[in-house]
Design a protein around this motif. Structure first.
Motif, mmCIF file in Angstrom:
data_model
loop_
_atom_site.group_PDB
_atom_site.id
_atom_site.type_symbol
_atom_site.label_atom_id
_atom_site.label_comp_id
_atom_site.label_asym_id
_atom_site.label_seq_id
_atom_site.Cartn_x
_atom_site.Cartn_y
_atom_site.Cartn_z
ATOM 1 N N MET A 83 -12.660 16.443 54.200
ATOM 2 C CA MET A 83 -13.591 17.387 54.839
ATOM 3 C C MET A 83 -14.324 18.229 53.798
ATOM 4 O O MET A 83 -15.381 18.787 54.082
ATOM 5 C CB MET A 83 -12.849 18.302 55.815
ATOM 6 C CG MET A 83 -12.199 17.576 56.968
ATOM 7 S SD MET A 83 -13.380 16.882 58.093
ATOM 8 C CE MET A 83 -13.544 18.224 59.218
ATOM 9 N N LEU A 84 -13.776 18.317 52.589
ATOM 10 C CA LEU A 84 -14.466 19.031 51.515
ATOM 11 C C LEU A 84 -15.841 18.433 51.236
ATOM 12 O O LEU A 84 -16.717 19.116 50.715
ATOM 13 C CB LEU A 84 -13.634 19.017 50.229
ATOM 14 C CG LEU A 84 -12.485 20.000 50.146
ATOM 15 C CD1 LEU A 84 -11.686 19.767 48.880
ATOM 16 C CD2 LEU A 84 -12.990 21.425 50.208
ATOM 17 N N SER A 85 -16.027 17.162 51.574
ATOM 18 C CA SER A 85 -17.325 16.534 51.332
ATOM 19 C C SER A 85 -18.437 17.208 52.134
ATOM 20 O O SER A 85 -19.608 17.107 51.775
ATOM 21 C CB SER A 85 -17.270 15.037 51.623
ATOM 22 O OG SER A 85 -16.954 14.813 52.978
ATOM 23 N N LEU A 86 -18.078 17.900 53.206
ATOM 24 C CA LEU A 86 -19.088 18.673 53.939
ATOM 25 C C LEU A 86 -19.692 19.762 53.061
ATOM 26 O O LEU A 86 -20.805 20.213 53.299
ATOM 27 C CB LEU A 86 -18.485 19.302 55.195
ATOM 28 C CG LEU A 86 -18.253 18.372 56.365
ATOM 29 C CD1 LEU A 86 -17.554 19.118 57.491
ATOM 30 C CD2 LEU A 86 -19.569 17.793 56.844
ATOM 31 N N GLY A 87 -18.952 20.167 52.041
ATOM 32 C CA GLY A 87 -19.483 21.150 51.096
ATOM 33 C C GLY A 87 -20.740 20.657 50.406
ATOM 34 O O GLY A 87 -21.647 21.432 50.102
ATOM 35 N N ILE A 114 -22.584 10.965 54.091
ATOM 36 C CA ILE A 114 -21.440 11.886 54.036
ATOM 37 C C ILE A 114 -21.106 12.386 55.436
ATOM 38 O O ILE A 114 -19.935 12.393 55.844
ATOM 39 C CB ILE A 114 -21.723 13.066 53.085
ATOM 40 C CG1 ILE A 114 -21.759 12.588 51.632
ATOM 41 C CG2 ILE A 114 -20.683 14.172 53.261
ATOM 42 C CD1 ILE A 114 -22.288 13.621 50.646
ATOM 43 N N MET A 115 -22.122 12.786 56.177
ATOM 44 C CA MET A 115 -21.885 13.304 57.526
ATOM 45 C C MET A 115 -21.275 12.234 58.428
ATOM 46 O O MET A 115 -20.365 12.515 59.207
ATOM 47 C CB MET A 115 -23.170 13.867 58.111
ATOM 48 C CG MET A 115 -23.606 15.145 57.412
ATOM 49 S SD MET A 115 -25.209 15.770 57.939
ATOM 50 C CE MET A 115 -24.870 16.197 59.617
ATOM 51 N N LEU A 116 -21.759 11.009 58.321
ATOM 52 C CA LEU A 116 -21.194 9.913 59.096
ATOM 53 C C LEU A 116 -19.717 9.710 58.752
ATOM 54 O O LEU A 116 -18.874 9.547 59.628
ATOM 55 C CB LEU A 116 -21.985 8.623 58.851
ATOM 56 C CG LEU A 116 -21.444 7.371 59.540
ATOM 57 C CD1 LEU A 116 -21.492 7.533 61.065
ATOM 58 C CD2 LEU A 116 -22.230 6.151 59.102
ATOM 59 N N GLY A 117 -19.407 9.763 57.466
ATOM 60 C CA GLY A 117 -18.021 9.616 57.043
ATOM 61 C C GLY A 117 -17.134 10.713 57.585
ATOM 62 O O GLY A 117 -16.001 10.457 58.026
ATOM 63 N N VAL A 118 -17.621 11.934 57.590
ATOM 64 C CA VAL A 118 -16.826 13.050 58.123
ATOM 65 C C VAL A 118 -16.603 12.896 59.622
ATOM 66 O O VAL A 118 -15.509 13.138 60.127
ATOM 67 C CB VAL A 118 -17.494 14.408 57.789
ATOM 68 C CG1 VAL A 118 -16.817 15.547 58.526
ATOM 69 C CG2 VAL A 118 -17.453 14.652 56.285
#
Length: 124
Positions: A83-87, A114-118
């Motif tokens: 979820m850090l990837s949302l950063g 990134i959003m798709l992955g989250v």
């Protein structure tokens, strides 16, 4: 992930991204790249450390660490850590809005991935 875990995790991510934006704003206020030498390290360090955006960014980091630990205590690290990837998304949008940075089409595509992955991760 339950709602309290999600709130702690997303708050930690937002605070972490805010810290990055504040640190960048502080370095921008200094007027250019920071170069440390044997002669100027103390004066430069003092100038950097006394910029209010940098101090606020460091405070955001400290608070984000506390919030992040609270979130980790409520969910698996295999869910929380990605979820850090949302950063990256929050940071890029914040840099565009507040710092005038450009988001190229390639960066927009990467943000979408990134959003798709989250979303896929959150649904697992």
């Amino acid at each position: 992930m339950n709602s309290s875990a999600f709130i702690f995790i997303i708050t930690g991510v937002i605070l972490n991204a805010a810290a990055q934006l504040l640190l960048k704003a502080g370095t921008n206020a200094l007027g250019g790249a920071i170069h440390l030498t044997r002669e100027n390290w103390f004066a430069t360090g003092l100038k950097v450390a006394t910029q209010w955006p940098i101090m606020a960014g460091m405070l955001c980091y400290v608070i984000s660490l506390v919030v992040w630990i609270m979130g980790l205590s409520r969910t698996d690290v295999t869910v929380a850590y990605p979820m850090l990837s949302l950063g990256y998304v929050i940071g890029a949008i914040g840099a565009w809005l507040f710092l005038g940075e450009v988001i190229s089409p390639q960066r927009m595509l990467a943000i979408g991935v990134i959003m798709l992955g989250v979303v896929l991760l959150a649904r697992s």
